[in-house]
Design an enzyme around this catalytic site. Structure first.
Site, PDB file in Angstrom:
ATOM      1  N   THR A 125       0.834  -1.203   0.000  1.00  0.00           N
ATOM      2  CA  THR A 125       0.000   0.000   0.000  1.00  0.00           C
ATOM      3  C   THR A 125       0.867   1.251   0.000  1.00  0.00           C
ATOM      4  O   THR A 125       2.008   1.218   0.496  1.00  0.00           O
ATOM      5  CB  THR A 125      -0.926   0.013   1.242  1.00  0.00           C
ATOM      6  OG1 THR A 125      -1.442   1.333   1.432  1.00  0.00           O
ATOM      7  CG2 THR A 125      -0.197  -0.388   2.511  1.00  0.00           C
ATOM      8  N   ASP A 126       0.317   2.340  -0.508  1.00  0.00           N
ATOM      9  CA  ASP A 126       1.072   3.609  -0.463  1.00  0.00           C
ATOM     10  C   ASP A 126       1.236   4.109   0.974  1.00  0.00           C
ATOM     11  O   ASP A 126       2.049   4.995   1.236  1.00  0.00           O
ATOM     12  CB  ASP A 126       0.402   4.681  -1.340  1.00  0.00           C
ATOM     13  CG  ASP A 126      -0.975   5.119  -0.860  1.00  0.00           C
ATOM     14  OD1 ASP A 126      -1.549   4.478   0.045  1.00  0.00           O
ATOM     15  OD2 ASP A 126      -1.490   6.126  -1.408  1.00  0.00           O
ATOM     16  N   GLU A 127       0.465   3.516   1.909  1.00  0.00           N
ATOM     17  CA  GLU A 127       0.538   3.987   3.293  1.00  0.00           C
ATOM     18  C   GLU A 127       1.864   3.624   3.946  1.00  0.00           C
ATOM     19  O   GLU A 127       2.218   4.175   4.985  1.00  0.00           O
ATOM     20  CB  GLU A 127      -0.656   3.458   4.095  1.00  0.00           C
ATOM     21  CG  GLU A 127      -1.970   3.807   3.409  1.00  0.00           C
ATOM     22  CD  GLU A 127      -3.208   3.674   4.275  1.00  0.00           C
ATOM     23  OE1 GLU A 127      -3.084   3.613   5.506  1.00  0.00           O
ATOM     24  OE2 GLU A 127      -4.310   3.643   3.692  1.00  0.00           O
ATOM     25  N   TYR A 149      -1.497  -0.557  11.148  1.00  0.00           N
ATOM     26  CA  TYR A 149      -1.818  -1.153   9.849  1.00  0.00           C
ATOM     27  C   TYR A 149      -0.669  -0.948   8.868  1.00  0.00           C
ATOM     28  O   TYR A 149      -0.144  -1.909   8.295  1.00  0.00           O
ATOM     29  CB  TYR A 149      -3.111  -0.551   9.272  1.00  0.00           C
ATOM     30  CG  TYR A 149      -3.273  -0.801   7.784  1.00  0.00           C
ATOM     31  CD1 TYR A 149      -3.452  -2.093   7.283  1.00  0.00           C
ATOM     32  CD2 TYR A 149      -3.228   0.252   6.863  1.00  0.00           C
ATOM     33  CE1 TYR A 149      -3.576  -2.332   5.918  1.00  0.00           C
ATOM     34  CE2 TYR A 149      -3.351   0.028   5.499  1.00  0.00           C
ATOM     35  CZ  TYR A 149      -3.521  -1.261   5.022  1.00  0.00           C
ATOM     36  OH  TYR A 149      -3.630  -1.493   3.673  1.00  0.00           O
ATOM     37  N   LYS A 153       1.923  -3.680   7.171  1.00  0.00           N
ATOM     38  CA  LYS A 153       2.036  -3.830   5.721  1.00  0.00           C
ATOM     39  C   LYS A 153       3.476  -3.579   5.253  1.00  0.00           C
ATOM     40  O   LYS A 153       3.959  -4.233   4.327  1.00  0.00           O
ATOM     41  CB  LYS A 153       1.083  -2.861   5.006  1.00  0.00           C
ATOM     42  CG  LYS A 153      -0.393  -3.197   5.157  1.00  0.00           C
ATOM     43  CD  LYS A 153      -0.777  -4.534   4.533  1.00  0.00           C
ATOM     44  CE  LYS A 153      -0.687  -4.503   3.013  1.00  0.00           C
ATOM     45  NZ  LYS A 153      -1.211  -5.776   2.424  1.00  0.00           N
TER      46      LYS A 153
HETATM   47  P1  NAD Z   1     -10.643  -6.101   2.808  1.00  0.00           P
HETATM   48  O1  NAD Z   1     -10.501  -5.849   4.265  1.00  0.00           O
HETATM   49  O2  NAD Z   1     -11.891  -5.718   2.093  1.00  0.00           O
HETATM   50  O3  NAD Z   1     -10.421  -7.663   2.512  1.00  0.00           O
HETATM   51  C1  NAD Z   1      -9.439  -8.422   3.149  1.00  0.00           C
HETATM   52  C2  NAD Z   1      -9.754  -9.902   2.892  1.00  0.00           C
HETATM   53  O4  NAD Z   1      -8.722 -10.689   3.503  1.00  0.00           O
HETATM   54  C3  NAD Z   1     -11.076 -10.348   3.506  1.00  0.00           C
HETATM   55  O5  NAD Z   1     -11.794 -11.128   2.587  1.00  0.00           O
HETATM   56  C4  NAD Z   1     -10.645 -11.186   4.704  1.00  0.00           C
HETATM   57  O6  NAD Z   1     -11.577 -12.200   5.046  1.00  0.00           O
HETATM   58  C5  NAD Z   1      -9.332 -11.761   4.195  1.00  0.00           C
HETATM   59  N1  NAD Z   1      -8.448 -12.190   5.291  1.00  0.00           N
HETATM   60  C6  NAD Z   1      -8.106 -11.467   6.400  1.00  0.00           C
HETATM   61  N2  NAD Z   1      -7.290 -12.202   7.188  1.00  0.00           N
HETATM   62  C7  NAD Z   1      -7.103 -13.390   6.550  1.00  0.00           C
HETATM   63  C8  NAD Z   1      -6.347 -14.552   6.837  1.00  0.00           C
HETATM   64  N3  NAD Z   1      -5.614 -14.637   7.961  1.00  0.00           N
HETATM   65  N4  NAD Z   1      -6.376 -15.586   5.962  1.00  0.00           N
HETATM   66  C9  NAD Z   1      -7.108 -15.513   4.827  1.00  0.00           C
HETATM   67  N5  NAD Z   1      -7.857 -14.443   4.501  1.00  0.00           N
HETATM   68  C10 NAD Z   1      -7.838 -13.394   5.341  1.00  0.00           C
HETATM   69  O7  NAD Z   1      -9.368  -5.419   2.155  1.00  0.00           O
HETATM   70  P2  NAD Z   1      -9.143  -4.722   0.736  1.00  0.00           P
HETATM   71  O8  NAD Z   1      -9.484  -3.288   0.848  1.00  0.00           O
HETATM   72  O9  NAD Z   1      -9.758  -5.543  -0.325  1.00  0.00           O
HETATM   73  O10 NAD Z   1      -7.555  -4.816   0.622  1.00  0.00           O
HETATM   74  C11 NAD Z   1      -6.941  -5.931  -0.008  1.00  0.00           C
HETATM   75  C12 NAD Z   1      -5.429  -5.730   0.004  1.00  0.00           C
HETATM   76  O11 NAD Z   1      -5.091  -4.530  -0.673  1.00  0.00           O
HETATM   77  C13 NAD Z   1      -4.829  -5.613   1.406  1.00  0.00           C
HETATM   78  O12 NAD Z   1      -3.594  -6.291   1.418  1.00  0.00           O
HETATM   79  C14 NAD Z   1      -4.625  -4.115   1.578  1.00  0.00           C
HETATM   80  O13 NAD Z   1      -3.564  -3.852   2.470  1.00  0.00           O
HETATM   81  C15 NAD Z   1      -4.292  -3.704   0.157  1.00  0.00           C
HETATM   82  N6  NAD Z   1      -4.600  -2.313  -0.201  1.00  0.00           N
HETATM   83  C16 NAD Z   1      -5.862  -1.827   0.005  1.00  0.00           C
HETATM   84  C17 NAD Z   1      -6.145  -0.528  -0.396  1.00  0.00           C
HETATM   85  C18 NAD Z   1      -7.539   0.047  -0.219  1.00  0.00           C
HETATM   86  O14 NAD Z   1      -7.729   1.235  -0.455  1.00  0.00           O
HETATM   87  N7  NAD Z   1      -8.545  -0.731   0.158  1.00  0.00           N
HETATM   88  C19 NAD Z   1      -5.158   0.273  -0.967  1.00  0.00           C
HETATM   89  C20 NAD Z   1      -3.887  -0.274  -1.151  1.00  0.00           C
HETATM   90  C21 NAD Z   1      -3.624  -1.568  -0.776  1.00  0.00           C
HETATM   91  P1  TYD Z   2     -10.146   5.261   5.148  1.00  0.00           P
HETATM   92  O1  TYD Z   2     -11.219   4.963   4.170  1.00  0.00           O
HETATM   93  O2  TYD Z   2     -10.215   4.635   6.504  1.00  0.00           O
HETATM   94  O3  TYD Z   2      -8.754   4.921   4.438  1.00  0.00           O
HETATM   95  P2  TYD Z   2      -7.227   5.216   4.925  1.00  0.00           P
HETATM   96  O4  TYD Z   2      -7.237   5.679   6.315  1.00  0.00           O
HETATM   97  O5  TYD Z   2      -6.613   3.871   4.794  1.00  0.00           O
HETATM   98  O6  TYD Z   2      -6.708   6.225   3.971  1.00  0.00           O
HETATM   99  O7  TYD Z   2     -10.082   6.832   5.367  1.00  0.00           O
HETATM  100  C1  TYD Z   2      -9.859   7.706   4.273  1.00  0.00           C
HETATM  101  C2  TYD Z   2      -9.772   9.103   4.819  1.00  0.00           C
HETATM  102  O8  TYD Z   2     -11.042   9.456   5.383  1.00  0.00           O
HETATM  103  C3  TYD Z   2      -8.757   9.239   5.943  1.00  0.00           C
HETATM  104  O9  TYD Z   2      -8.095  10.497   5.843  1.00  0.00           O
HETATM  105  C4  TYD Z   2      -9.596   9.189   7.195  1.00  0.00           C
HETATM  106  C5  TYD Z   2     -10.912   9.801   6.756  1.00  0.00           C
HETATM  107  N1  TYD Z   2     -12.090   9.287   7.480  1.00  0.00           N
HETATM  108  C6  TYD Z   2     -12.970  10.161   8.111  1.00  0.00           C
HETATM  109  O10 TYD Z   2     -12.796  11.397   8.086  1.00  0.00           O
HETATM  110  N2  TYD Z   2     -14.034   9.648   8.780  1.00  0.00           N
HETATM  111  C7  TYD Z   2     -14.259   8.309   8.854  1.00  0.00           C
HETATM  112  O11 TYD Z   2     -15.269   7.900   9.510  1.00  0.00           O
HETATM  113  C8  TYD Z   2     -13.370   7.429   8.193  1.00  0.00           C
HETATM  114  C9  TYD Z   2     -13.585   5.942   8.237  1.00  0.00           C
HETATM  115  C10 TYD Z   2     -12.293   7.949   7.505  1.00  0.00           C
END
Ligand code: NAD
Ligand code: TYD
Length: 337
Positions: A125-127, A149, A153
Site C-alpha cells: 500500500t502507499d501507506e 496497519y 504492511k
Molecule cells: P478487505 O478488508 O476488504 O479484505 C481483506 C480480505 O482478507 C477479507 O476477505 C478477509 O476475510 C481476508 N483475510 C483477512 N485475514 C485473513 C487470513 N488470515 N487468511 C485468509 N484471509 C484473510 O481489504 P481490501 O481493501 O480488499 O484490501 C486488499 C489488500 O489490498 C490488502 O492487502 C490491503 O492492504 C491492500 N490495499 C488496500 C487498499 C484500499 O484502499 N482498500 C489500498 C492499497 C492496498
Molecule cells: P479510510 O477509508 O479509513 O482509508 P485510509 O485511512 O486507509 O486512507 O479513510 C480515508 C480518509 O477518510 C482518511 O483520511 C480518514 C478519513 N475518514 C474520516 O474522516 N471519517 C471516517 O469515519 C473514516 C472511516 C475515515
C-alpha cells in the site's frame, strides 16, 4: 490452464480482481483462499462461486497446512489477504501482526517450495511511505509507516522483497493508493459516508477534514496488477495511483451532492490518532509499462454511489443486523447509529 491463487479474494479488492481475472483470462483457474473475517464475505463473489474455473477455500493464510499446498501448486499468487482498516488497527493491532506479517511469512515459506511459481504479487500500500507533505512518493523512497496497519504492511512488503533477494522467489510488490468501487466494506470512508447519507445518518469527518487521499478505482487497480503479472520484473516495486488527490472535506461534499443530501449531515469528530495528512504516489514506473487509469474520478464516484444505492441487499445486513459491526461503530464513533 494456469493455476492462480488469490488470497483474500472474498474481500473488496480481491473479489473485484477474481471477477476481472475470470472475465479476462480464459486460461486461468483461480483458487480463492479466504478466512472470511468480518470483511470477507461470500456475497462478494456471489456471481462467480459456481464458475467452473473458480474454487473457494475457506481458510487462514497463516495455517500452513491449508495455505502451503495451495501455494505450492500455483503458477501465480496474488496476495491480498490482510487486516486492512487503520482505525481497527489503532483499537487492536494483534490481528494485523498475525495476518499481515506472520501470514505473509507462511505464504512466502511455501513459495520457496513452489516449483512452478512464476509470480508472487505482494499487495502492499502507499501507506507504507507514511504521510507526504508535498510531492509524490517514489518506489525508492524511505518507508515511514505511522500506524499499526501501515507498519504491518511495511513489514510484509519488505519480507516479501527479502524472499526475492535471498531465495529468488519471483516477488513483485505493488503499492496502491486508496481504492474505491463496489463491494467495499462500509467502514471505509466512501461506502460509510454513502450508506450513512442514504439513511440521513451524520457522516463523521475526522479532524479538520483537510487530509488528502489519492483515489484509485478498483478496476484500474485490477488492470495494473494484471499488467504487472504479465510484464513486471521480479524484485521490483510498483506504485499504483489514480492521480485523483482529493481532500476529505471535498470528497464528503461530492458524496452528499451526488445523493442530493444536505451538508448539515457532516459531523466533525475527533481526529484519528496519528492521522496521516496526505498520501501521493509517483506512478511514472508503472506508466512506463503502458498503464494509465481509465476511470475519471467524477464518473467512478457517481457509479460507485449508484452501486450502493442499488445494492442495499449487500450492505444493509452488515449495518443493521451484524452485532459485530454495531460494536465496532460504537467503539469507534461512540454511537450506535
Ligand atoms: P478487505 O478488508 O476488504 O479484505 C481483506 C480480505 O482478507 C477479507 O476477505 C478477509 O476475510 C481476508 N483475510 C483477512 N485475514 C485473513 C487470513 N488470515 N487468511 C485468509 N484471509 C484473510 O481489504 P481490501 O481493501 O480488499 O484490501 C486488499 C489488500 O489490498 C490488502 O492487502 C490491503 O492492504 C491492500 N490495499 C488496500 C487498499 C484500499 O484502499 N482498500 C489500498 C492499497 C492496498
Ligand atoms: P479510510 O477509508 O479509513 O482509508 P485510509 O485511512 O486507509 O486512507 O479513510 C480515508 C480518509 O477518510 C482518511 O483520511 C480518514 C478519513 N475518514 C474520516 O474522516 N471519517 C471516517 O469515519 C473514516 C472511516 C475515515
Amino acid at each position: 490452464m494456469v493455476d492462480v491463487l488469490v488470497t483474500g479474494g472474498a474481500g473488496f479488492i480481491g473479489s473485484n480482481f477474481v471477477r476481472y481475472a475470470l472475465a479476462t483470462h480464459a486460461d486461468w483457474r483461480i483458487t480463492t483462499l479466504d478466512k472470511l473475517t468480518y470483511a470477507g464475505r461470500r456475497e462478494n463473489l456471489h456471481d462467480v462461486m459456481d464458475n467452473p474455473r473458480h474454487a473457494f477455500v475457506h481458510g487462514d493464510i497463516g495455517d500452513a497446512a491449508v495455505s502451503g499446498p495451495l501455494v505450492e501448486k500455483a503458477a501465480i499468487v496474488v496476495h491480498f489477504a490482510a487486516e486492512t482498516h487503520v482505525d481497527r488497527s489503532i483499537l487492536a493491532a494483534g490481528e494485523f501482526i498475525r495476518t499481515d506479517v506472520e501470514g505473509t511469512f507462511v505464504l512466502l515459506e511455501a513459495a520457496r517450495r513452489a516449483a512452478g511459481l512464476t509470480r508472487f504479487v505482494q499487495i502492499s500500500t502507499d501507506e507504507v511511505y507514511g504521510s507526504v507533505a508535498s510531492g509524490a512518493s517514489r518506489e525508492t523512497d524511505e518507508l515511514k509507516p505511522r500506524n499499526p496497519y501501515s507498519a504491518s504492511k511495511a513489514g510484509a512488503d519488505r519480507l516479501a522483497y527479502s524472499y526475492w533477494a535471498t531465495y529468488d522467489v519471483p516477488v513483485i510488490v505493488t503499492r496502491a493508493s486508496n481504492n474505491y468501487g463496489p463491494y467495499q466494506f462500509p467502514e471505509k470512508v466512501i461506502p460509510l459516508f454513502v450508506t450513512n447519507a442514504i439513511d440521513d445518518i451524520p457522516v463523521p469527518l475526522y479532524g479538520d477534514g483537510r487530509n488528502v487521499r489519492d483515489w484509485l478505482h478498483v478496476d484500474d487497480h485490477c488492470r495494473a496488477i494484471d499488467l504487472l503479472i504479465e510484464q513486471g520484473t521480479s524484485g521490483e516495486v510498483y506504485n499504483i495511483g489514480g492521480g485523483n488527490d482529493v481532500m476529505n472535506v471535498d470528497l464528503t461534499h461530492r458524496i452528499l451532492d451526488g445523493l442530493r443530501k444536505p451538508a448539515s449531515l457532516i459531523k466533525p469528530v475527533a481526529d484519528r490518532p496519528g492521522h496521516d495528512r496526505r498520501y501521493c504516489v509517483d506512478t511514472t514506473k508503472l506508466r512506463g509499462l503502458g498503464w494509465q487509469p481509465q476511470v475519471p474520478f467524477e464518473d467512478g464516484l457517481r457509479d460507485t454511489i449508484e452501486w450502493y444505492r442499488r445494492n442495499e441487499w449487500w450492505w444493509r445486513p452488515i449495518k443493521e443486523n451484524d452485532p459485530a459491526f454495531k460494536a465496532y461503530y460504537q467503539a469507534q464513533y461512540g454511537r450506535t447509529t
